[in-house]
Design an enzyme around this catalytic site. Structure first.
Site, PDB file in Angstrom:
ATOM      1  N   PHE A 147       0.868  -1.184   0.000  1.00 43.42           N
ATOM      2  CA  PHE A 147       0.000   0.000   0.000  1.00 43.42           C
ATOM      3  C   PHE A 147       0.899   1.227   0.000  1.00 43.42           C
ATOM      4  O   PHE A 147       1.707   1.410   0.913  1.00 43.42           O
ATOM      5  CB  PHE A 147      -0.917   0.025   1.220  1.00 43.42           C
ATOM      6  CG  PHE A 147      -1.847   1.216   1.229  1.00 43.42           C
ATOM      7  CD1 PHE A 147      -3.056   1.165   0.557  1.00 43.42           C
ATOM      8  CD2 PHE A 147      -1.493   2.385   1.879  1.00 43.42           C
ATOM      9  CE1 PHE A 147      -3.908   2.270   0.537  1.00 43.42           C
ATOM     10  CE2 PHE A 147      -2.335   3.490   1.865  1.00 43.42           C
ATOM     11  CZ  PHE A 147      -3.546   3.430   1.194  1.00 43.42           C
ATOM     12  N   ASP A 232       9.562   2.161   1.338  1.00 43.55           N
ATOM     13  CA  ASP A 232       8.410   2.927   1.828  1.00 43.55           C
ATOM     14  C   ASP A 232       8.326   2.753   3.343  1.00 43.55           C
ATOM     15  O   ASP A 232       7.934   1.707   3.846  1.00 43.55           O
ATOM     16  CB  ASP A 232       7.136   2.405   1.152  1.00 43.55           C
ATOM     17  CG  ASP A 232       5.887   3.157   1.572  1.00 43.55           C
ATOM     18  OD1 ASP A 232       5.878   3.754   2.669  1.00 43.55           O
ATOM     19  OD2 ASP A 232       4.899   3.122   0.826  1.00 43.55           O
ATOM     20  N   LYS A 263       3.238   9.964   8.201  1.00 42.86           N
ATOM     21  CA  LYS A 263       2.579   9.491   9.419  1.00 42.86           C
ATOM     22  C   LYS A 263       3.214  10.015  10.703  1.00 42.86           C
ATOM     23  O   LYS A 263       2.981  11.152  11.092  1.00 42.86           O
ATOM     24  CB  LYS A 263       2.485   7.967   9.399  1.00 42.86           C
ATOM     25  CG  LYS A 263       1.441   7.440   8.400  1.00 42.86           C
ATOM     26  CD  LYS A 263       1.206   5.956   8.579  1.00 42.86           C
ATOM     27  CE  LYS A 263       0.163   5.424   7.590  1.00 42.86           C
ATOM     28  NZ  LYS A 263      -1.194   5.868   7.897  1.00 42.86           N
TER      29      LYS A 263
END
Length: 413
Positions: A147, A232, A263
């Site tokens: 994702f 990532d 995040k």
């Protein structure tokens, strides 16, 4: 209806039902109906508009690494807001420079390491995608289950077909290979591939961890074929796994060409980053990429406060210690309905024998716990790094009862 809620007497304050009705009447339905209307928080605890408390074991999906209302983050944002919030990238500020320097040091970089700031994980991965195109090779290899975001370029990298299909055709040239399959990776990376983009732990796929051997092989293959290795770290970065970045937890000797972040970096204030190493740091020329809000002083001041507090409060060590504590506590339940606990640090997936995860999420919320299901049989936990062992224990102690309630509901349906 748009009352000044904060000025209303308690007896007339809007309820959860009132507010969710207003939500449905004014916001797009892309997230579905919200499960709660939250009002405030402190540490690892949040409170809804009706005063009920919940132990937050999700932290805004691995975002609120310092929990809620941490004094250091509140002070940094407040002080910076009183000075400068935004200046554009015609100029720079001390928070932007300091945060970049801290990321260079934390990533193990050197004099050739550079940072580009943006606003989210998807935007960081868009920048990485464009970086891959600067190799003059159009192909990108990603892994099944990955994702990487929902903007058009990032969505092209994301695995889940249900997310991609409504917006096809997407950006061409993306090849998917099974995660953790070295031979498939070797076969896919040829001289048309500019980059391999991988997560060290696939959070959305159910907290599935790469082995050291897999990351080493990815580095070897990309180096042999002249492609970039981009990691990532949007969900795994900023001490979530017990080190600054997930790849450092699993295979610290593997140095990628770039990492993407977001995040936890701002502790709740939106910020993302692309960090590049070596030759990758010179691939973008002036004017080839940008972001109006990227690196603004408010977000960067938040990032500096987050990184400083993680160091001051030894939260990397705490993530490792409490992650191990959580695993041991769940295993000590000796509940046959729990298969295993996956992940590193305070990014964990509790794998269930039966497809009850979503029902457990609902029952947990009713019992005062915020958790998440990443599939029919996996519960994801990504709590604030400031959570305590005692707080974790309250959830573990409640877990068998939550499973009981979910089973009863399933059998009655």
């Amino acid at each position: 209806m748009n009352p000044a809620d904060h000025d209303a007497p308690a007896s007339t304050m809007p309820t959860h039902g009132d507010l969710t009705q207003r939500y449905g009447a004014s916001l797009m339905g892309v997230f579905g109906a919200p499960g709660l209307v939250l009002e405030r928080g402190e540490g690892a605890v949040v409170r809804d508009v009706e005063g009920r408390e919940y132990l937050d074991l999700l932290a805004g999906i691995a975002v609120n690494v310092l929990g809620h209302a941490h004094p250091a983050l509140v002070a940094a944002v407040s002080e910076q807001a009183a000075k400068l919030i935004h200046v554009s990238n015609f100029f720079t500020t001390r928070p932007q420079i300091e945060l970049a320097e801290r990321l260079v040091a934390a990533s193990g970089g050197d004099a050739d390491t550079r940072v580009f700031f943006c606003n989210s994980g998807a935007e960081a991965n868009e920048a990485a995608f464009k970086l891959a195109r600067r190799t003059a090779r159009p192909g990108v290899v990603v892994a099944d289950g990955g994702f990487h975001g929902r903007t058009l370029g990032a969505l092209s990298l994301t695995s889940k077909q249900a997310y991609r299909e409504p917006f096809e055709p997407l950006v061409p040239g993306v090849t998917r290979v099974p995660y953790h399959d070295v031979e498939a990776l070797r076969a896919a990376v040829d001289d048309t591939v500019g980059a391999v983009i991988l997560e060290p732990i696939q959070g959305e796929a159910g907290v599935i961890e790469a082995s050291p051997e897999y990351l080493r092989a990815a580095r070897e293959v990309t180096r042999e074929r002249g492609a970039l290795l981009i990691i990532d770290e949007v969900q795994t970065g900023v001490a979530r796994t017990g080190e600054w970045f997930g790849f450092q937890t699993i295979a610290p000797e593997v140095m990628p060409d770039a990492i993407t972040l977001a995040k936890g970096l701002g502790g709740g204030v939106p910020i993302g980053a692309l960090v590049t190493f070596g030759a990758a740091s010179t691939m973008f020329e002036a004017g080839q990429h940008g972001s109006t809000f990227g690196g603004n002083p408010l977000a960067c001041a938040a990032g500096v406060a987050v990184m400083r507090t993680i160091e001051d409060e030894r939260l990397r060590e705490q993530a490792r210690r409490l992650g191990e504590h959580l695993v041991a506590a769940v295993e000590n339940l000796d509940d046959e309905r729990v298969v295993t606990v996956r992940g590193r640090g305070l990014l964990r997936g509790i794998v269930l024998r039966d497809p009850l995860a979503q029902r457990v999420v609902v029952r947990a919320r009713e019992a005062g716990f915020i958790i998440n299901a990443t599939g029919p049989d996996v519960i994801r936990l990504a709590p604030p790094l400031v959570i305590t062992g005692e707080q974790i224990d309250t959830f573990v102690a409640a877990l068998p009862g939550l499973l009981d309630a979910a089973e009863t509901e399933e059998n009655a349906s």
